[in-house]
Design a protein around this motif. Sequence first.
Motif, PDB file in Angstrom:
ATOM      1  N   ASN A 126      95.006 100.650  18.131  1.00 29.34           N
ATOM      2  CA  ASN A 126      95.064 100.566  16.676  1.00 29.34           C
ATOM      3  C   ASN A 126      94.411 101.776  16.014  1.00 29.34           C
ATOM      4  O   ASN A 126      93.432 102.326  16.531  1.00 29.34           O
ATOM      5  N   SER A 139      94.698  96.328  22.172  1.00 27.19           N
ATOM      6  CA  SER A 139      95.184  94.987  22.494  1.00 27.19           C
ATOM      7  C   SER A 139      95.156  94.742  23.996  1.00 27.19           C
ATOM      8  O   SER A 139      95.635  95.573  24.777  1.00 27.19           O
ATOM      9  N   ASN A 140      94.625  93.581  24.388  1.00 25.86           N
ATOM     10  CA  ASN A 140      94.572  93.234  25.811  1.00 25.86           C
ATOM     11  C   ASN A 140      95.924  92.775  26.342  1.00 25.86           C
ATOM     12  O   ASN A 140      96.075  92.602  27.550  1.00 25.86           O
ATOM     13  N   ARG A 150     100.550 103.747  24.698  1.00 27.74           N
ATOM     14  CA  ARG A 150      99.674 102.597  24.899  1.00 27.74           C
ATOM     15  C   ARG A 150      98.501 102.956  25.801  1.00 27.74           C
ATOM     16  O   ARG A 150      98.465 104.024  26.417  1.00 27.74           O
ATOM     17  N   LEU A 178      99.754  85.612  19.534  1.00 23.52           N
ATOM     18  CA  LEU A 178     100.583  86.754  19.898  1.00 23.52           C
ATOM     19  C   LEU A 178     101.723  86.326  20.815  1.00 23.52           C
ATOM     20  O   LEU A 178     102.842  86.832  20.701  1.00 23.52           O
ATOM     21  N   THR A 225      94.361  90.498  12.725  1.00 24.75           N
ATOM     22  CA  THR A 225      95.754  90.719  13.117  1.00 24.75           C
ATOM     23  C   THR A 225      96.207  89.634  14.086  1.00 24.75           C
ATOM     24  O   THR A 225      95.373  88.980  14.723  1.00 24.75           O
ATOM     25  N   THR A 249      98.385  98.192  22.692  1.00 24.18           N
ATOM     26  CA  THR A 249      98.402  98.896  21.410  1.00 24.18           C
ATOM     27  C   THR A 249      97.022  99.475  21.103  1.00 24.18           C
ATOM     28  O   THR A 249      96.018  98.776  21.189  1.00 24.18           O
ATOM     29  N   ALA A 252      95.537  84.812  23.953  1.00 24.84           N
ATOM     30  CA  ALA A 252      96.193  85.376  22.766  1.00 24.84           C
ATOM     31  C   ALA A 252      97.423  84.544  22.424  1.00 24.84           C
ATOM     32  O   ALA A 252      98.542  85.062  22.334  1.00 24.84           O
ATOM     33  N   VAL A 258      90.832  94.219  16.734  1.00 24.72           N
ATOM     34  CA  VAL A 258      90.742  94.742  18.093  1.00 24.72           C
ATOM     35  C   VAL A 258      91.076  96.227  18.088  1.00 24.72           C
ATOM     36  O   VAL A 258      91.962  96.681  17.363  1.00 24.72           O
ATOM     37  N   MET A 284      97.385  90.112  16.920  1.00 18.69           N
ATOM     38  CA  MET A 284      97.206  90.543  18.312  1.00 18.69           C
ATOM     39  C   MET A 284      95.789  90.304  18.819  1.00 18.69           C
ATOM     40  O   MET A 284      95.456  90.689  19.939  1.00 18.69           O
ATOM     41  N   GLU A 285      94.941  89.637  18.027  1.00 19.12           N
ATOM     42  CA  GLU A 285      93.550  89.454  18.427  1.00 19.12           C
ATOM     43  C   GLU A 285      93.415  88.498  19.616  1.00 19.12           C
ATOM     44  O   GLU A 285      94.181  87.533  19.753  1.00 19.12           O
ATOM     45  N   HIS A 286      92.428  88.761  20.432  1.00 19.17           N
ATOM     46  CA  HIS A 286      91.958  87.810  21.445  1.00 19.17           C
ATOM     47  C   HIS A 286      91.392  86.589  20.717  1.00 19.17           C
ATOM     48  O   HIS A 286      90.916  86.686  19.589  1.00 19.17           O
TER      49      HIS A 286
END
Length: 406
Positions: free
Chosen positions: A179, A172-173, A328, A365, A117, A177, A362, A169, A119-121
């Motif tokens: 998931n 999300s950091n 969240r 993102l 995704t 979020t 990120a 993830v 939103m990944e680190h």
Amino acid sequence: MNVNEIREQFPILNQEVNGHPLVYLDSAATSQKPIQVIEKVNEYYRLHNSNVHRGVHTLGTRATEGYEGAREKVKNFINAKSTKEVIFTRGTTTAINKVAHSYGRTNLKEGDEIVITPMEHHSNIIPWQQVARTTGATLKYIPLQEDGTISMEDVKATITENTKIVAMVHVSNVLGTINPIKEVIDVAHKHGAIVLVDGAQSTPHMKIDVQELNCDFFAFSAHKMCGPSGVGVLYGKQKLLENMEPVEFGGEMIDFVDLHESTWKELPWKFEGGTPIIAGAIGLGAAIDFLEEIGLDNIEKHEKELAHYALQKLNDFNGMKIYGPKERAGLVTFNLEDVHPHDVATALDSQGIAVRAGHHCAQPLMRWLDVTATARASFYLYNTKEDIDKLVEGLEKTKEFFGDVF
């Protein structure tokens, strides 16, 4: 144990920074350590320091018992079937890289798909970019909704019969979020794909059951869950790990070495080449004891209350842009109008308030959010609503200061 009693267990919180009582709101980057963990690591170096698995003397036995005892604690903490499925690593990044290079490079070919995704680190993007480049596989992204969540409709549309790996993830950091990871795993498995979960931001904050999730791999770091830095865990299903080759070679992970060939130890040691992070693993075990005494369900409830309270306070703040969904995990990422997030963080630091500013590892993102950087306040079991009140007060002073400047 109430939050004030919990705070007393963290020596670092009892200090002033720049003439103000410390308000630590950067636990998503690294958590603080309770005295129990600090003392356990100190005890190892004072009384038991020795290498593991090799010596038959008393110190070696103590060190081995502490190290392998920590592995047993991890197994129970995440509900793995066996300690053979628990591999100590340097952290989440190393764990993901082990899977990418050992499993990914061996099992992927041109035409296969890796699904992640936006939103990944970076730690869960770059390894898969490298695997795709090496194997000819295609890297695909599940699109994000406007609020920074993913929809199961998009998950089902993105994962196909060609998908071999899904790496996602759990929390999300940046956005907070959470998931729907179990549902994603179910979809992936129906297509014959394996799933790696980046649990760096979920394991410290909620109860993890890898068997219930049915994930194939799960990675997390000790330093985000009250443990020492430099140590983490890769969980993998035993059958998968047995068919994977190690990516680090040397002492400790071997069974037989000849001049021209070698064989490997059984799980989990074949993936732990060299002298392991003994004190770190023992410290992680102490952190698990501490978190389980408090209760992960209690921690999750406390943090969600803090996140809800922070959203209420910051939504009323004029000139504030908040990113991420309403529901969240325990963090809030934001920008203050006309003030760079680095300036926000610096101004808050002058008031003793520690927040994170930047791209948070990120960058894709950030581009999706159409910003170069954000500020982030992240909460943990030792934070209070008073901490959030101080954050809001600090932001008001910051806005007033920069308003006078400009």
